[in-house]
Design an enzyme around this catalytic site. Structure first.
Site, PDB file in Angstrom:
ATOM      1  N   ASP A   1      -9.654 -10.659  -0.442  1.00 42.30           N
ATOM      2  CA  ASP A   1      -8.083 -10.183  -0.371  1.00 42.30           C
ATOM      3  C   ASP A   1      -8.377  -8.697   0.416  1.00 42.30           C
ATOM      4  O   ASP A   1      -9.224  -8.287   0.745  1.00 42.30           O
ATOM      5  CB  ASP A   1      -7.547  -9.876  -1.603  1.00 42.30           C
ATOM      6  CG  ASP A   1      -6.017  -9.985  -1.649  1.00 42.30           C
ATOM      7  OD1 ASP A   1      -5.457 -10.359  -0.245  1.00 42.30           O
ATOM      8  OD2 ASP A   1      -5.576  -9.791  -2.862  1.00 42.30           O
TER       9      ASP A   1
ATOM     10  N   HIS B   1      -1.806  -4.777  -4.583  1.00 45.90           N
ATOM     11  CA  HIS B   1      -2.092  -3.795  -3.050  1.00 45.90           C
ATOM     12  C   HIS B   1      -1.467  -2.690  -4.309  1.00 45.90           C
ATOM     13  O   HIS B   1      -2.177  -1.610  -3.126  1.00 45.90           O
ATOM     14  CB  HIS B   1      -0.001  -4.141  -2.775  1.00 45.90           C
ATOM     15  CG  HIS B   1      -1.088  -5.663  -2.069  1.00 45.90           C
ATOM     16  ND1 HIS B   1      -0.219  -6.833  -2.909  1.00 45.90           N
ATOM     17  CD2 HIS B   1      -0.984  -6.143  -0.931  1.00 45.90           C
ATOM     18  CE1 HIS B   1      -0.155  -7.796  -2.384  1.00 45.90           C
ATOM     19  NE2 HIS B   1      -0.695  -7.356  -1.205  1.00 45.90           N
TER      20      HIS B   1
END
Length: 515
Positions: free
Chosen positions: A268, A191
């Protein structure tokens, strides 16, 4: 003489295909107008998060509204159970997560848990779940996988990944094994940055790929890519953008060294730092589709029409300029539509209410209780002091989901005192102050210390050591990966922070079942 060029609208096939491969999120508990409009124009999927869910009745109404615009829409959610829950973001999950199930090592139970979780999703109209995590948590210091993995043993992860896929899909909800080719050996959260997994291909095949092979053999409808660099496979592009990973490894036939996977490949979140901060979201989307991805996940962080238009237009422009093959895009869109059609047909079966008792039963079996020498430990029967130590929230988990046992003990034993300590307590200069505060608050009371991943946080380990030295009678509950040596008069490892894991721990602390 000027030539009139017809305006391109959302109704043309190129734009429809570009919308079809996107899996965006939105804000709110009802579908915004722009979501409805794009669904009618070809958008193939919508992603739901905790911000979209208040209760099952509301969620069922929301998914019905989405489906009224596109009956074959894939309604996706990130519902792993355990620490990562969107259905129960406000209360904590009714289902233990992967590490708890791996600790029990009963694939039949794992299958049952996934089936009942799937029934809870199907009851609300959700037909596509970005789970399970098939990652082998081989790096104990992994900041983003941890309890989301079934464990550190590839074969254990494989049999439970397969069981989870089978259980979920048995009730008509598509499973998505993630994060290919394995996010377990990382020390960086994708992230925030781009992790590098510097291992040779032999180790990758014998360790990280084993659960994905099992997921494919179990019929997983989707596989999610990892935003990680694996130099042994591709020295230039992360897995999500790499033809060597997606086409040559995941898609190619076993005879050619691949896994032979023919289902949906989804990325993702394309807005995650590993891609957005290196290649950019638009370029990352084009490269991912070119590499072999069929769908682009976006919307965990960015959740408005602007990002959908940006990615759609990037895809359209790439096709028109020849950078992305029109046939490649069409094939990707067809895989999305095919899965949507499967999900619609599966949803026509009879709905069965989930058996919520299975989650607590599993959480109880996952507990590992260690008692210090010296005889039995008396149960907590009145107003303890509960000190909870929490690291910075895992972005995948989020900081809105409650965890721990403090609230449960306070509800059961009126007069319970509680205190929480976060990453700001990591300052060594404040360690004396912190421990003095806890010891003063616990004076005349039983002391319960709740921790999460003690082995990864030196400040937490130091505080815990001081507290159990001063109070050898302290009771310790570890709700993360139980890698550290058990300490305290009683040490309870829950293998995750789901609500049911907390309930099971409270049963042990108080000596009573909560029912």
């Amino acid at each position: 003489m000027s030539i009139l060029v017809p305006a391109v609208t959302d109704s043309d096939q190129l734009h429809r295909d570009a919308l079809t491969v996107l899996q965006p999120g939105f804000v709110g508990t009802t579908p915004p107008e722009w979501v409805r409009r794009h669904l009618a124009a070809g958008l193939g999927s919508v992603a739901l998060f905790g911000r979209n869910v208040t209760d099952p009745v509301q969620l069922a109404a929301l998914t019905a509204a989405l489906r009224s615009e596109n009956p074959d829409v894939l309604v996706a959610i990130d519902e792993e159970g355990g620490d990562v829950t969107r259905l129960e973001a406000g209360s904590g999950s009714s289902w233990p997560g992967n590490l708890a199930l791996g600790a029990i090592d009963d694939p039949a139970l794992t299958r049952d848990v996934a089936r009942e979780l799937g029934r809870a999703l199907a009851e609300c109209g959700v037909n596509y779940n970005w789970a399970p995590s098939a990652d082998v948590n081989s790096n104990p210091r992994n900041p983003v996988i941890g309890v989301r993995s079934f464990g550190a043993d590839p074969e254990l992860c494989a049999r439970h990944t397969a069981a989870w896929v089978e259980g979920l899909q048995s009730v008509g909800v598509a499973a998505c094994a993630k994060h290919f080719p394995g996010h377990g050996d990382t020390a960086v959260d994708s992230h925030l940055g781009l992790p590098v997994v510097d291992v040779d291909v032999d180790l990758l095949r014998s360790r990280d790929l084993v659960p994905f092979k099992a997921a494919i053999a179990a019929g997983a409808k989707a596989v999610m890519t990892a935003h990680i660099m694996i130099p042994a496979l591709d020295q230039r592009l992360p897995a999500t953008l790499s033809p060597a990973v997606l086409s040559d490894l995941l898609r190619a036939a076993p005879a050619d060294g691949g896994l032979g996977y023919q289902g949906l490949i989804v990325t993702d979140g394309i807005e995650m730092g590993a891609i957005a901060d290196t290649f950019g979201m638009g370029e990352g989307t084009v490269l991912a589709l070119s590499a072999g991805a069929d769908a682009i996940c976006v919307g965990g962080g960015l959740a408005d029409e602007e990002i959908v238009l940006h990615l759609r237009d990037a895809i359209v422009e790439a096709v028109r300029s020849g950078r992305l093959g029109e046939e490649r895009l069409a094939a990707a869109a067809e895989r999305v539509r095919s899965l949507g059609s499967w999900a619609r047909i599966e949803a026509q079966g009879e709905l069965v209410e989930p058996d919520l008792s299975i989650g607590l039963q599993a959480a109880r079996r996952a507990l590992r209780v260690v008692r210090a020498p010296g005889g039995p430990v008396a149960p907590v029967t009145e107003r303890p002091y509960v000190a909870s130590f929490s690291p910075q929230a895992n972005i995948a988990v989020g900081d809105e989901t409650p965890w721990g046992v403090a609230g449960m003990l306070a509800a059961r034993l009126p007069g319970t005192r509680t205190a929480s300590f976060g990453p700001d307590a990591a300052d060594p200069a404040r360690l004396d102050e912190l421990t003095a505060k806890v010891l003063a608050g616990a004076s005349g009371r039983r002391l319960v210390v709740v921790v999460r991943d003690t082995h990864r946080h030196s400040w937490m380990a130091a505080a815990l050591d001081r507290l159990v030295t001063a109070r050898p009678d302290a009771l310790v509950v570890e709700m993360g990966v139980p890698q550290a040596v058990p300490v305290g008069a009683l040490h309870v490892a829950t293998h995750g922070a789901a609500r049911v894991c907390g309930l099971a721990a409270v049963e042990v602390l108080t000596g009573q079942y909560l029912g």
